[in-house]
Scaffold this active site. Sequence first.
Site, PDB file in Angstrom:
ATOM      1  N   GLY A 133      31.264  69.561-156.110  1.00  0.00           N
ATOM      2  CA  GLY A 133      32.523  70.339-155.554  1.00  0.00           C
ATOM      3  C   GLY A 133      32.155  70.878-154.196  1.00  0.00           C
ATOM      4  O   GLY A 133      30.801  70.613-153.557  1.00  0.00           O
ATOM      5  N   CYS A 136      25.234  67.438-158.309  1.00  0.00           N
ATOM      6  CA  CYS A 136      25.423  67.864-156.868  1.00  0.00           C
ATOM      7  C   CYS A 136      25.697  69.279-157.047  1.00  0.00           C
ATOM      8  O   CYS A 136      24.861  69.970-157.533  1.00  0.00           O
ATOM      9  CB  CYS A 136      26.419  66.938-156.441  1.00  0.00           C
ATOM     10  SG  CYS A 136      26.699  67.289-154.460  1.00  0.00           S
ATOM     11  N   TYR A 137      26.818  69.772-156.945  1.00  0.00           N
ATOM     12  CA  TYR A 137      27.105  71.390-156.718  1.00  0.00           C
ATOM     13  C   TYR A 137      26.988  71.658-158.187  1.00  0.00           C
ATOM     14  O   TYR A 137      26.511  72.967-158.536  1.00  0.00           O
ATOM     15  CB  TYR A 137      28.756  71.405-156.477  1.00  0.00           C
ATOM     16  CG  TYR A 137      29.253  72.849-156.916  1.00  0.00           C
ATOM     17  CD1 TYR A 137      28.817  73.700-155.673  1.00  0.00           C
ATOM     18  CD2 TYR A 137      29.926  73.504-157.968  1.00  0.00           C
ATOM     19  CE1 TYR A 137      29.273  75.122-155.808  1.00  0.00           C
ATOM     20  CE2 TYR A 137      30.075  74.622-158.080  1.00  0.00           C
ATOM     21  CZ  TYR A 137      29.862  75.718-157.112  1.00  0.00           C
ATOM     22  OH  TYR A 137      30.282  77.048-157.145  1.00  0.00           O
ATOM     23  N   HIS A 180      24.722  61.334-156.968  1.00  0.00           N
ATOM     24  CA  HIS A 180      25.772  61.332-157.695  1.00  0.00           C
ATOM     25  C   HIS A 180      25.513  59.819-158.475  1.00  0.00           C
ATOM     26  O   HIS A 180      25.875  58.913-157.871  1.00  0.00           O
ATOM     27  CB  HIS A 180      27.129  61.016-156.829  1.00  0.00           C
ATOM     28  CG  HIS A 180      27.462  62.128-156.296  1.00  0.00           C
ATOM     29  ND1 HIS A 180      28.448  62.906-156.890  1.00  0.00           N
ATOM     30  CD2 HIS A 180      27.009  62.971-155.311  1.00  0.00           C
ATOM     31  CE1 HIS A 180      28.656  64.028-156.167  1.00  0.00           C
ATOM     32  NE2 HIS A 180      27.902  64.070-155.095  1.00  0.00           N
ATOM     33  N   GLU A 240      27.240  58.739-160.773  1.00  0.00           N
ATOM     34  CA  GLU A 240      28.553  57.966-161.326  1.00  0.00           C
ATOM     35  C   GLU A 240      29.077  57.043-160.139  1.00  0.00           C
ATOM     36  O   GLU A 240      30.083  56.310-160.537  1.00  0.00           O
ATOM     37  CB  GLU A 240      29.754  59.008-161.414  1.00  0.00           C
ATOM     38  CG  GLU A 240      30.144  59.903-160.127  1.00  0.00           C
ATOM     39  CD  GLU A 240      29.152  60.955-159.995  1.00  0.00           C
ATOM     40  OE1 GLU A 240      29.841  61.914-159.383  1.00  0.00           O
ATOM     41  OE2 GLU A 240      28.111  60.909-160.169  1.00  0.00           O
ATOM     42  N   SER A 242      55.213  47.989-152.002  1.00  0.00           N
ATOM     43  CA  SER A 242      54.551  47.574-150.652  1.00  0.00           C
ATOM     44  C   SER A 242      54.098  46.067-150.443  1.00  0.00           C
ATOM     45  O   SER A 242      53.818  45.729-149.463  1.00  0.00           O
ATOM     46  CB  SER A 242      53.303  48.391-150.542  1.00  0.00           C
ATOM     47  OG  SER A 242      52.354  48.145-151.367  1.00  0.00           O
ATOM     48  N   GLY A 243      54.122  45.418-151.425  1.00  0.00           N
ATOM     49  CA  GLY A 243      53.412  44.022-151.629  1.00  0.00           C
ATOM     50  C   GLY A 243      52.112  44.056-152.041  1.00  0.00           C
ATOM     51  O   GLY A 243      51.495  43.108-152.224  1.00  0.00           O
ATOM     52  N   GLY A 244      51.368  45.273-152.100  1.00  0.00           N
ATOM     53  CA  GLY A 244      49.832  45.430-152.510  1.00  0.00           C
ATOM     54  C   GLY A 244      49.913  45.498-153.896  1.00  0.00           C
ATOM     55  O   GLY A 244      50.812  45.506-154.803  1.00  0.00           O
ATOM     56  N   VAL A 245      48.594  45.630-154.443  1.00  0.00           N
ATOM     57  CA  VAL A 245      48.236  45.600-155.696  1.00  0.00           C
ATOM     58  C   VAL A 245      48.739  46.933-156.601  1.00  0.00           C
ATOM     59  O   VAL A 245      49.408  46.644-157.679  1.00  0.00           O
ATOM     60  CB  VAL A 245      46.437  45.593-155.912  1.00  0.00           C
ATOM     61  CG1 VAL A 245      46.218  45.667-157.445  1.00  0.00           C
ATOM     62  CG2 VAL A 245      46.139  44.385-155.360  1.00  0.00           C
ATOM     63  N   ASP A 246      48.532  47.903-156.221  1.00  0.00           N
ATOM     64  CA  ASP A 246      49.129  49.161-156.845  1.00  0.00           C
ATOM     65  C   ASP A 246      50.359  49.073-157.083  1.00  0.00           C
ATOM     66  O   ASP A 246      50.913  49.434-158.144  1.00  0.00           O
ATOM     67  CB  ASP A 246      48.426  50.462-156.140  1.00  0.00           C
ATOM     68  CG  ASP A 246      47.145  50.338-155.546  1.00  0.00           C
ATOM     69  OD1 ASP A 246      46.226  49.911-156.468  1.00  0.00           O
ATOM     70  OD2 ASP A 246      46.728  50.987-154.540  1.00  0.00           O
ATOM     71  N   SER A 247      51.258  49.162-156.297  1.00  0.00           N
ATOM     72  CA  SER A 247      52.767  49.232-156.439  1.00  0.00           C
ATOM     73  C   SER A 247      53.249  48.002-157.290  1.00  0.00           C
ATOM     74  O   SER A 247      54.269  48.259-158.037  1.00  0.00           O
ATOM     75  CB  SER A 247      53.363  49.509-155.110  1.00  0.00           C
ATOM     76  OG  SER A 247      53.304  48.189-154.151  1.00  0.00           O
ATOM     77  N   THR A 248      52.867  46.969-157.193  1.00  0.00           N
ATOM     78  CA  THR A 248      53.087  45.758-157.919  1.00  0.00           C
ATOM     79  C   THR A 248      52.790  45.782-159.186  1.00  0.00           C
ATOM     80  O   THR A 248      53.581  45.485-160.010  1.00  0.00           O
ATOM     81  CB  THR A 248      52.534  44.601-157.283  1.00  0.00           C
ATOM     82  OG1 THR A 248      52.768  44.506-155.556  1.00  0.00           O
ATOM     83  CG2 THR A 248      53.154  43.267-157.859  1.00  0.00           C
ATOM     84  N   LYS A 306      41.014  51.717-158.349  1.00  0.00           N
ATOM     85  CA  LYS A 306      41.625  50.322-157.648  1.00  0.00           C
ATOM     86  C   LYS A 306      41.096  49.214-158.684  1.00  0.00           C
ATOM     87  O   LYS A 306      41.810  48.282-158.941  1.00  0.00           O
ATOM     88  CB  LYS A 306      41.088  50.183-156.290  1.00  0.00           C
ATOM     89  CG  LYS A 306      41.433  48.633-155.660  1.00  0.00           C
ATOM     90  CD  LYS A 306      43.108  48.487-155.500  1.00  0.00           C
ATOM     91  CE  LYS A 306      43.236  49.701-154.263  1.00  0.00           C
ATOM     92  NZ  LYS A 306      44.757  49.559-154.055  1.00  0.00           N
TER      93      LYS A 306
END
Length: 590
Positions: A66, A93-94, A181, A183, A235-241, A379
């Site tokens: 944190g 960490c914290y 970290h 992870e 947008s033509g990108g991975v996420d929105s598509t 991602k």
Amino acid sequence: MNAGSTGIPACGLPVPPQIVILDAGGQYCHLEARRVRDLGVYAEVRPSEIPASEIAFAKGIVISGGPSSVYDPGSPTVDPEIFAHGQPVLGICYGQQLMAHLLGGQVIPGEKGEYGLAMLELDDAADPLFAGLAGRRQIWMSHRDVVGAVPAGFSAVGRTETCAIAAIAAPERKLYGVQFHPEVVHTARGMDYLSNFVFRVCGCQKDWDPRHRVPLIEREIRECVGDRNVFFFVSGGVDSTVAFALCTRALGADRVRGVYVDTGLMRAGETEFAGRMPGIAIERAEAQFLGALAGVTDPERKRHIIGEEFVRVQERIIESRHLLDENWILGQGTIYPDTIESGGTAKAAVIKTHHNRVAGIQKLMESGRIVEPVKSFYKDEVREIGRELGLSAELLERHPFPGPGLAIRCLCSDRDAAVRSAPEGCIVPVNSVGVQGDSRTYAPVLAIDALDHDRATCLANSVRGVNRVIAPVEPRIPLAEMQVWACSLTAERLARLRSADAIVRRMCHESGYDRQVWQFPVILIPLGTAAAPDSIVLRPVDSVDGMTAQSVPMPGELLQALCSEILQVDGIAGVFYDLTNKPPGTIEWE
């Protein structure tokens, strides 16, 4: 599905989590839950202050990192009873600092922070958490405070050059802490630490299968949307598509519509690429966005404006196409790093406000008019979901590109300012966004005289007041003769950046270098001369999920060829290389 979920239990039914992650506001909190689920064990995130009695069912507890100091007023804490009954606890960490603090140890401010790569020396001990991990290996740090003295009954079992207590253990009580970290992907054998905790210390059994996530996402889409339809900005990108494809699969093509908005902030060829996607209409809005951004220099303000203009475009399209508001909701390709960097959990710091988390979008969310099918994923998970859906490799292997487009890669300044010398190099008064100790920083850049990644990492951790280190590759004139110019977003500067970006993308694709990196932002900064007022910064990085990243060297021959072509672009004074890991510098500069 809980935030950060990556699938459903193997039985297909909800089950109590075997591991509970207590959220102390860390940027990587939900990544910790995801990593445990990657091991095949169901994990959930809960508020850090939850009473111990409400999580007594868990086989193990992780306290996240944190942005706070344990001595800050109102800093996150945990119910001390979690340490009292033999339930295994791992502080990260914290979380390590908080454990030490609550159990009678000492936490002190570090002489200097540790951000990014460090080397851990771990003792060889007969301990289930650290079994098979003794020795010296790479870890990933993001902290300033440190444990100065361990609580009674604990041993310090690991250390780095600048952190004398980097791992602590009280095996008889099943209490452990690590300052680093495990992870994140840049910690060598990080999953082994988590696997040891989950299976050796906690005795968990596998009960989670992430392969069934698509049916669960489709069910959630149908529950969220009801009998309404969905309107997407794609947008033509991975996420929105991928999000668009999930909604189409869940609801049917007749209930989902997609529009690609050309904001005037796109890279060369992006609009043409999107126009070839089935079911996507093109909306031209260059004048609207560039007009709203005229004269704006502040990066947060730029992000807010872009997000609000997207809402206005949505309203205009709905009205012009006679789509009734109550029958349509907005679909977005938000992924989990967007949410967490926007301060999307109770104790998380705002690193940068993503355009899909601005006020207009928040109002739509509050009124139940947003569906975000991939908001709980990273991602690499979104790409895997796209493969499950059968989307093309051409799409899924594209480098990430930010929703605000070139606006956040075209840096601005509200005043003229001189480059000043410093003992370590030169301070360039162009501010960029960073993340240090899970907190946002906004600071100038340190320029050094050589492409030395190790030196850059050391300086980023030791020089106060900077969060990013760059080096000149091929300036037309010495850096000391350049200055920062007052400027905002203009069509001329965007064209300059668009040309340089196209050169980089073309040459990296032809050489195959684009397949060796996760992302390659090309940044325009207002540093130069009156005749050539801007410079280009190259930012190739390696990552898996975008939460951490490592600056990647380029082959010398390719780098020189890139510079030669970029310096042919009118108005470019020099080419620089960003040597900074994340943390302390974010992948994007704004």
